[in-house]
Design an enzyme around this catalytic site. Structure first.
Site, PDB file in Angstrom:
ATOM      1  N   HIS A   1       0.826  -1.251   0.074  1.00 50.68           N
ATOM      2  CA  HIS A   1      -0.108   0.080   0.046  1.00 50.68           C
ATOM      3  C   HIS A   1       0.807   1.337   0.028  1.00 50.68           C
ATOM      4  O   HIS A   1       2.130   1.311   0.073  1.00 50.68           O
ATOM      5  CB  HIS A   1      -0.897   0.077   0.977  1.00 50.68           C
ATOM      6  CG  HIS A   1      -0.333  -0.011   2.508  1.00 50.68           C
ATOM      7  ND1 HIS A   1       0.516   0.746   2.860  1.00 50.68           N
ATOM      8  CD2 HIS A   1      -0.564  -1.117   3.553  1.00 50.68           C
ATOM      9  CE1 HIS A   1       0.796   0.619   4.305  1.00 50.68           C
ATOM     10  NE2 HIS A   1       0.216  -0.421   4.689  1.00 50.68           N
TER      11      HIS A   1
ATOM     12  N   HIS B   1       4.127   1.515   2.172  1.00 49.85           N
ATOM     13  CA  HIS B   1       5.256   0.669   1.649  1.00 49.85           C
ATOM     14  C   HIS B   1       5.823   1.308   0.298  1.00 49.85           C
ATOM     15  O   HIS B   1       7.003   1.577   0.227  1.00 49.85           O
ATOM     16  CB  HIS B   1       4.821  -0.898   1.276  1.00 49.85           C
ATOM     17  CG  HIS B   1       4.064  -1.459   2.066  1.00 49.85           C
ATOM     18  ND1 HIS B   1       2.623  -1.914   1.893  1.00 49.85           N
ATOM     19  CD2 HIS B   1       4.508  -1.722   3.292  1.00 49.85           C
ATOM     20  CE1 HIS B   1       2.521  -2.705   3.110  1.00 49.85           C
ATOM     21  NE2 HIS B   1       3.139  -2.631   4.035  1.00 49.85           N
TER      22      HIS B   1
ATOM     23  N   CYS C   1       1.948 -10.078  21.112  1.00 48.87           N
ATOM     24  CA  CYS C   1       0.952  -9.536  19.977  1.00 48.87           C
ATOM     25  C   CYS C   1       1.310 -10.160  18.617  1.00 48.87           C
ATOM     26  O   CYS C   1       2.579 -10.098  18.222  1.00 48.87           O
ATOM     27  CB  CYS C   1       1.245  -8.015  19.984  1.00 48.87           C
ATOM     28  SG  CYS C   1       0.331  -7.467  18.428  1.00 48.87           S
TER      29      CYS C   1
ATOM     30  N   CYS D   1       2.302  -7.844  15.658  1.00 44.92           N
ATOM     31  CA  CYS D   1       3.615  -7.324  15.801  1.00 44.92           C
ATOM     32  C   CYS D   1       4.999  -8.376  15.979  1.00 44.92           C
ATOM     33  O   CYS D   1       5.852  -8.284  15.689  1.00 44.92           O
ATOM     34  CB  CYS D   1       3.927  -6.493  16.993  1.00 44.92           C
ATOM     35  SG  CYS D   1       2.938  -4.852  17.197  1.00 44.92           S
TER      36      CYS D   1
ATOM     37  N   CYS E   1      -2.244  -3.778  22.901  1.00 51.53           N
ATOM     38  CA  CYS E   1      -1.111  -3.617  22.107  1.00 51.53           C
ATOM     39  C   CYS E   1      -1.172  -2.237  21.587  1.00 51.53           C
ATOM     40  O   CYS E   1      -2.256  -1.895  20.773  1.00 51.53           O
ATOM     41  CB  CYS E   1      -0.951  -4.653  20.891  1.00 51.53           C
ATOM     42  SG  CYS E   1       0.218  -3.923  19.479  1.00 51.53           S
TER      43      CYS E   1
ATOM     44  N   HIS F   1      -1.597  -2.275  17.563  1.00 50.15           N
ATOM     45  CA  HIS F   1      -2.724  -2.764  16.969  1.00 50.15           C
ATOM     46  C   HIS F   1      -4.167  -2.471  17.672  1.00 50.15           C
ATOM     47  O   HIS F   1      -5.132  -2.728  17.190  1.00 50.15           O
ATOM     48  CB  HIS F   1      -2.735  -4.201  16.578  1.00 50.15           C
ATOM     49  CG  HIS F   1      -1.580  -4.498  15.632  1.00 50.15           C
ATOM     50  ND1 HIS F   1      -0.262  -4.791  15.980  1.00 50.15           N
ATOM     51  CD2 HIS F   1      -1.759  -4.471  14.323  1.00 50.15           C
ATOM     52  CE1 HIS F   1       0.395  -4.960  14.825  1.00 50.15           C
ATOM     53  NE2 HIS F   1      -0.418  -4.941  13.802  1.00 50.15           N
TER      54      HIS F   1
ATOM     55  N   LYS G   1      -5.335   6.166  10.677  1.00 46.98           N
ATOM     56  CA  LYS G   1      -4.438   4.998  10.284  1.00 46.98           C
ATOM     57  C   LYS G   1      -5.079   4.455   9.103  1.00 46.98           C
ATOM     58  O   LYS G   1      -6.344   4.229   8.968  1.00 46.98           O
ATOM     59  CB  LYS G   1      -4.007   4.302  11.181  1.00 46.98           C
ATOM     60  CG  LYS G   1      -2.649   3.897  11.395  1.00 46.98           C
ATOM     61  CD  LYS G   1      -2.434   2.920  12.790  1.00 46.98           C
ATOM     62  CE  LYS G   1      -1.170   2.288  12.413  1.00 46.98           C
ATOM     63  NZ  LYS G   1      -0.829   1.456  13.512  1.00 46.98           N
TER      64      LYS G   1
ATOM     65  N   LYS H   1      -7.978  -1.872   6.439  1.00 48.66           N
ATOM     66  CA  LYS H   1      -8.658  -2.622   5.580  1.00 48.66           C
ATOM     67  C   LYS H   1     -10.096  -2.464   5.961  1.00 48.66           C
ATOM     68  O   LYS H   1     -11.156  -2.289   5.262  1.00 48.66           O
ATOM     69  CB  LYS H   1      -8.523  -3.884   5.539  1.00 48.66           C
ATOM     70  CG  LYS H   1      -8.135  -4.495   4.381  1.00 48.66           C
ATOM     71  CD  LYS H   1      -7.395  -5.838   4.473  1.00 48.66           C
ATOM     72  CE  LYS H   1      -7.764  -7.110   3.533  1.00 48.66           C
ATOM     73  NZ  LYS H   1      -7.182  -8.155   3.803  1.00 48.66           N
TER      74      LYS H   1
HETATM   75  N1  MSP Z   1       8.675  -6.918   8.217  1.00 46.74           N
HETATM   76  C1  MSP Z   1       8.980  -6.004   9.101  1.00 46.74           C
HETATM   77  C2  MSP Z   1      10.164  -5.252   8.767  1.00 46.74           C
HETATM   78  C3  MSP Z   1      11.184  -5.968   8.823  1.00 46.74           C
HETATM   79  S1  MSP Z   1      12.669  -5.170   8.560  1.00 46.74           S
HETATM   80  C4  MSP Z   1      13.926  -6.141   9.064  1.00 46.74           C
HETATM   81  C5  MSP Z   1       7.709  -4.915   8.770  1.00 46.74           C
HETATM   82  N2  MSP Z   1       7.022  -5.065   7.732  1.00 46.74           N
HETATM   83  S2  MSP Z   1       5.822  -3.984   7.357  1.00 46.74           S
HETATM   84  O1  MSP Z   1       5.229  -4.535   6.055  1.00 46.74           O
HETATM   85  O2  MSP Z   1       4.964  -4.019   8.493  1.00 46.74           O
HETATM   86  O3  MSP Z   1       6.224  -2.735   6.988  1.00 46.74           O
HETATM   87  C6  MSP Z   1       6.507  -1.788   7.651  1.00 46.74           C
HETATM   88  C7  MSP Z   1       6.893  -0.519   6.921  1.00 46.74           C
HETATM   89  O4  MSP Z   1       6.280  -0.267   5.900  1.00 46.74           O
HETATM   90  C8  MSP Z   1       7.300   0.822   7.674  1.00 46.74           C
HETATM   91  O5  MSP Z   1       8.362   0.761   8.700  1.00 46.74           O
HETATM   92  C9  MSP Z   1       7.073   1.739   6.597  1.00 46.74           C
HETATM   93  O6  MSP Z   1       8.315   1.789   5.947  1.00 46.74           O
HETATM   94  C10 MSP Z   1       6.019   1.341   5.757  1.00 46.74           C
HETATM   95  N3  MSP Z   1       4.841   1.769   6.292  1.00 46.74           N
HETATM   96  C11 MSP Z   1       3.737   0.935   6.672  1.00 46.74           C
HETATM   97  N4  MSP Z   1       2.749   1.681   6.714  1.00 46.74           N
HETATM   98  C12 MSP Z   1       3.109   2.975   6.636  1.00 46.74           C
HETATM   99  C13 MSP Z   1       2.235   4.341   6.418  1.00 46.74           C
HETATM  100  N5  MSP Z   1       0.940   4.110   6.872  1.00 46.74           N
HETATM  101  N6  MSP Z   1       3.029   5.136   6.438  1.00 46.74           N
HETATM  102  C14 MSP Z   1       4.260   5.406   6.071  1.00 46.74           C
HETATM  103  N7  MSP Z   1       5.151   4.050   5.892  1.00 46.74           N
HETATM  104  C15 MSP Z   1       4.513   3.232   6.490  1.00 46.74           C
HETATM  105  O7  MSP Z   1       7.313  -4.108   9.579  1.00 46.74           O
END
Ligand code: MSP
Length: 648
Positions: A18, A21, A126, A129, A143, A146, A296, A299
């Site tokens: 999304h 990412h 959790c 997380c 948590c 979440h 935030k 879904k």
């Molecule tokens: N798998 C772990 C990371 C392991 S790294 C060794 C993880 N994955 S995640 O899919 O949850 O990705 C988290 C990351 O996605 C955040 O740190 C950020 O980079 C990005 N984002 C997810 N949602 C976000 C927003 N709403 N806004 C900005 N970035 C965010 O955690």
């Protein structure tokens, strides 16, 4: 040659990519491109995090094996990046066998050095997380990420002596002010380190609970905790220990993450590196969260922004520009399509696109489309040149320090000054008066400044920058472009070459029309969400009234909830139905409820269901639950009624 290694988090494959990412990955791509232009050899890594509970649960929901599931979702991420114009050098998956080997090698190394021990731990876990929370870290027992109730789990596990490195880490952060940036996150980590002794990190999960992970090299009854596995991707992707890339790019790495995963990156990771004998990373760059309508993305709220939808509608470059421009790195920002369209209109269509189409059509008109020879520069020209030099310098410094929005702003100071300069130097009057020498100087001054703007824009908007440079008639190889030299350089644009004007690259968007479109789409989404909230479930075949009366429904109270000793998904409950002894009922509710959720609750039970044995234990009755769009609700009585009350 200086080297530059940039990473994104590796994303969980339990959900589709999304906006969040996309943002982090776009930043990393921008940084890579920028540092390439600064003359560095670069390596840009992204990938997917594929082990752990979450993935197993998602695979079960999708009725496939974890491997099938991770293959499918990882591919979605892998395919998305080129579509968004992102050029990563490698895509790592934690299920890659080379990665798993590195995880095992590092674990063995740390184990051999005595920093991993076996012990027992009880904590609030959790699943979202994939980590334990201490009592202190929970918010009202929930948590903090979440807002769900974690499950209390006590079990024997392996632990990494993280506490041993607490003082070292604190000192390292104090000695290296840029280690974690921006400052607010550095402070947050320091205050966490000051608030008490760090707990050691539980780095294993018993296979009886989770099999989907990297087996511990020193005990095959356990798999590695996902974070210990995932963080090591940053070195395994470089082919640690012997790989060329590892020798070239470690430790000069810059990590980019959002604030949600600050602790694993700021505390687990550097202490892990220290224990395993690696140099610490260079910088941890932490950004805020993109919110949608100030909430935030989720879904269930139906407000998840699909990056490709935006990029397809407005183009990759506008999308990238907006994200880098509208979020001040470190703070949260609010995403809206309307804000994106307004940026496009104000800064891209009006300021930048208009400048190019206006000036280039003048060069066409007054000089037959050929770059004119400048004559003597006036004070006004020199002021503009000075401003151009400062803009480039500031842009470069700010981008180096991940302050993208300010960096773009400094470039726009130049763009706006150029627009003013067109008006104040009045080329049309000079043309009318036949002052070709002065006209040539004015035109050349603008074209040379525009060239600087266009090439600085390449890391942010690669395709548009290439088109803009092409309109100026020059060849452009970003890797060879010497950005630092641009601060002082003047006269790089060759005199006498032919420009290639085109239309304004950034069309204006009709905001009123867009507002209506958004309004309608919001209404449609709300209607769809409403429909989804009450899922249409197939009606069962009709039954006779007599059949119905055979079912004995009673209200009961849950007195005991325990794990079924042999079936992972089942609870063993004891339910008071007003009978002599509570009933033993086995319930497959673990996916949606914790033991604490059920304990003490009034439930509705099919009391006359024939007893049956499940994995060695008898179950007598069934607790009823409602399937909703978000999961499950227990069926209950609205007020407190005596146990055993019959429904009729
Ligand atoms: N798998 C772990 C990371 C392991 S790294 C060794 C993880 N994955 S995640 O899919 O949850 O990705 C988290 C990351 O996605 C955040 O740190 C950020 O980079 C990005 N984002 C997810 N949602 C976000 C927003 N709403 N806004 C900005 N970035 C965010 O955690």
């Amino acid at each position: 040659m200086e080297r530059f290694y940039i990473t994104t988090p590796i994303y969980y494959v339990n959900a589709k990519p999304h906006l969040g990412h996309a943002y982090t990955t776009i930043i990393a791509d921008t940084m890579k491109r920028f540092q390439q232009m600064m003359g560095k050899e670069t390596f840009f890594l992204t990938g997917t995090d594929e082990h752990g509970d979450k993935i197993v649960q998602a695979a079960e929901k999708n009725k496939c094996t974890p491997q099938e599931y991770v293959d499918q979702i990882s591919q979605l991420f892998k395919d998305l990046w080129p579509e968004l114009g992102i050029c990563n050098d490698h895509f790592i998956r934690t299920t890659d066998s080379a990665h798993k080997k590195v995880v095992q090698d590092v674990l063995q190394k740390v184990y051999d050095s005595g920093d991993i021990y076996f012990g027992e731990y009880g904590g609030h876990y959790c699943y979202g997380c994939e980590r334990f929370y201490t009592e202190k870290e929970l918010e009202d027992g929930l948590c903090p990420q979440h807002q769900t109730k974690p499950e209390y789990i006590a079990e024997k596990n392996y632990f990494f002596k993280m506490s041993k490195y607490q003082e070292w880490l604190k000192q390292h952060i104090l000695d290296n002010p840029e280690f974690i940036r921006p400052e607010r996150y550095r402070k947050e980590v320091l205050s966490l380190l000051d608030s008490g002794e760090l707990e050691d990190l539980c780095i294993s999960r018993p296979k009886s609970r989770l099999e989907w992970g990297v087996e511990l090299p020193f005990d095959n009854n356990f798999v590695t905790y996902v974070w210990f596995d995932a963080l090591l991707n940053y070195v395994s992707a470089l082919d640690y220990p012997e790989g060329e890339n590892f020798k070239k790019f470690w430790p000069g790495v810059q990590h980019i993450v959002a604030k949600d995963i600050l602790k694993p990156h700021a505390i687990f990771w550097p202490t892990m590196l220290k224990a395993a004998g690696f140099e610490p990373y260079n910088n941890l760059n932490v950004h805020g969260y993109w919110l949608v309508n100030d909430t935030k993305m989720s879904k269930s709220l139906g407000n998840v922004v699909a990056p490709l939808d935006m990029a397809k509608k407005y183009g990759n470059d506008t999308f990238r520009f907006f994200l880098l421009r509208d979020m001040h790195f470190g703070n949260d920002a609010s995403f809206s399509e309307e804000a994106l369209a307004m940026r496009q209109n104000a800064e891209l269509a009006n300021d930048l696109g208009n400048l190019f189409s206006r000036v280039l059509s003048m060069v066409k008109k007054y000089f037959g489309g050929v770059v004119p020879q400048p004559a003597e520069y006036t004070e006004a020209d020199m002021e503009l040149r000075e401003l151009a030099s400062n803009s480039c310098k500031n842009f470069q410094q700010l981008f180096d320090n991940v302050r993208f929005s300010y960096g773009i702003e400094s470039l726009w100071e130049l763009v706006r000054a150029l627009n003013k300069y067109v008006d104040s130097s009045q080329p049309w009057t000079l043309a009318k008066e036949g002052d070709t020498a002065r006209l040539g100087t004015v035109m050349y001054t603008m074209l040379e400044c525009m060239r600087k703007v266009a090439i600085h824009l390449w890391p942010v908007m690669p395709k548009s920058a290439e088109k803009l440079v092409a309109q100026l008639g020059v060849e452009f190889d970003p890797v060879k472009a010497n950005l630092p030299a641009e601060v002082e350089a003047w006269g790089t644009l060759p005199v006498g070459i032919e420009i290639a004007p085109g239309s304004n690259l950034f069309p204006r968007i009709d905001i009123d029309k867009l507002r209506k479109e958004i309004e309608e789409a919001t209404k449609a989404a709300a209607a769809a969400a409403k429909k989804a909230a009450a899922p249409v479930q197939e009606a069962a075949a009709p039954i006779e009234f007599d059949d119905f009366t055979k079912v004995d429904l009673r209200v009961g109270k849950v007195l005991v909830v325990e794990d079924h000793p042999k079936a992972d998904r089942l609870f063993r409950c004891e339910v008071d139905l007003g009978e002599e002894k509570p009933r033993q009922i086995l319930a497959g509710l673990k996916e949606h409820f914790t033991a604490e959720d059920l304990l003490g609750r009034q439930v509705v039970v099919v009391a006359n269901l024939k007893p049956r044995k499940i994995r060695g234990l008898e179950s007598h009755g069934m607790m009823l639950a409602l399937k909703t769009a978000d999961g499950m609700e227990m069926l209950t009585a609205s007020g407190e009624v005596p146990a055993g009350t019959k429904a009729s």
